[in-house]
Design an enzyme around this catalytic site. Structure first.
Site, PDB file in Angstrom:
ATOM      1  N   TYR A  28       0.794  -1.231   0.000  1.00  0.00           N
ATOM      2  CA  TYR A  28       0.000   0.000   0.000  1.00  0.00           C
ATOM      3  C   TYR A  28       0.832   1.290   0.000  1.00  0.00           C
ATOM      4  O   TYR A  28       0.266   2.381  -0.015  1.00  0.00           O
ATOM      5  CB  TYR A  28      -0.941   0.004   1.209  1.00  0.00           C
ATOM      6  N   HIS A 106      -7.478   1.956  -6.554  1.00  0.00           N
ATOM      7  CA  HIS A 106      -6.864   1.066  -5.554  1.00  0.00           C
ATOM      8  C   HIS A 106      -5.364   1.248  -5.609  1.00  0.00           C
ATOM      9  O   HIS A 106      -4.777   1.259  -6.704  1.00  0.00           O
ATOM     10  CB  HIS A 106      -7.226  -0.394  -5.832  1.00  0.00           C
TER      11      HIS A 106
END
Ligand code: DQA
Length: 155
Positions: A28, A106
């Site tokens: 991430y 995302h």
């Protein structure tokens, strides 16, 4: 000549995204949510957007925020709903109400992780989809939304 009014773009983050910076940085990235929000806001201006940010871990609150965007005639939205992406039909139905263009972003490459992450139940009700580009993916979304909102009549 009068200055061109900025359009309003909402940046909505869903469940667990308040923990960015603590979640696996290899997946991430290392930005915190506030850093990411500031980054998108900074670049948003160059595309003619005032960016407003919102995050919640509660699905109903996320849905209510989407309703608010409908009522307020928001110009555009970037959403990263986190895991709700993969199973929330409530989110799907709320997004269906929006006439403003929406980008689904995302940070990670959801196509190349676990099988269940490949499914996005909101894919058919968004205008733009970006994944696997980290924070830079939000800039792709901004550019795409800027094109989609150019010349759009004010509601
Ligand atoms: C995510 C991907 C989702 O599968 C996951 O549940 C998240 C974050 C992303 O930004 O890569 O929480 O939306």
């Amino acid at each position: 000549m009068a200055a061109k009014a900025l359009k309003t773009l909402w940046l909505l983050h869903g469940v667990n995204l308040d923990m960015l910076g603590r979640r696996d940085p290899a997946v991430y990235g290392s930005m915190t949510l506030s850093e990411l929000e500031a980054y998108v806001a900074r670049h948003g201006e160059a595309h003619g957007f005032t960016v407003r940010s919102f995050q919640t871990n509660h699905e109903g609150e996320f849905v209510e925020k989407l309703h608010q965007l409908v009522v307020d005639h928001a110009d555009a939205a970037i959403i990263n709903p986190g895991a709700w992406t993969h199973y929330s039909y409530a989110l799907h139905d709320a997004l269906e109400l929006l006439t403003a263009p929406v980008a689904e972003v995302h940070l990670s490459d959801i196509e190349n992780r676990e099988e269940w992450r490949r499914i996005s139940v909101i894919a058919d009700v968004v205008d733009v989809r970006v994944s696997g580009k980290g924070a830079a993916g939000y800039l792709d979304a901004l550019a795409a939304l800027a094109k989609l909102t150019t010349g759009r009549p004010q509601p």
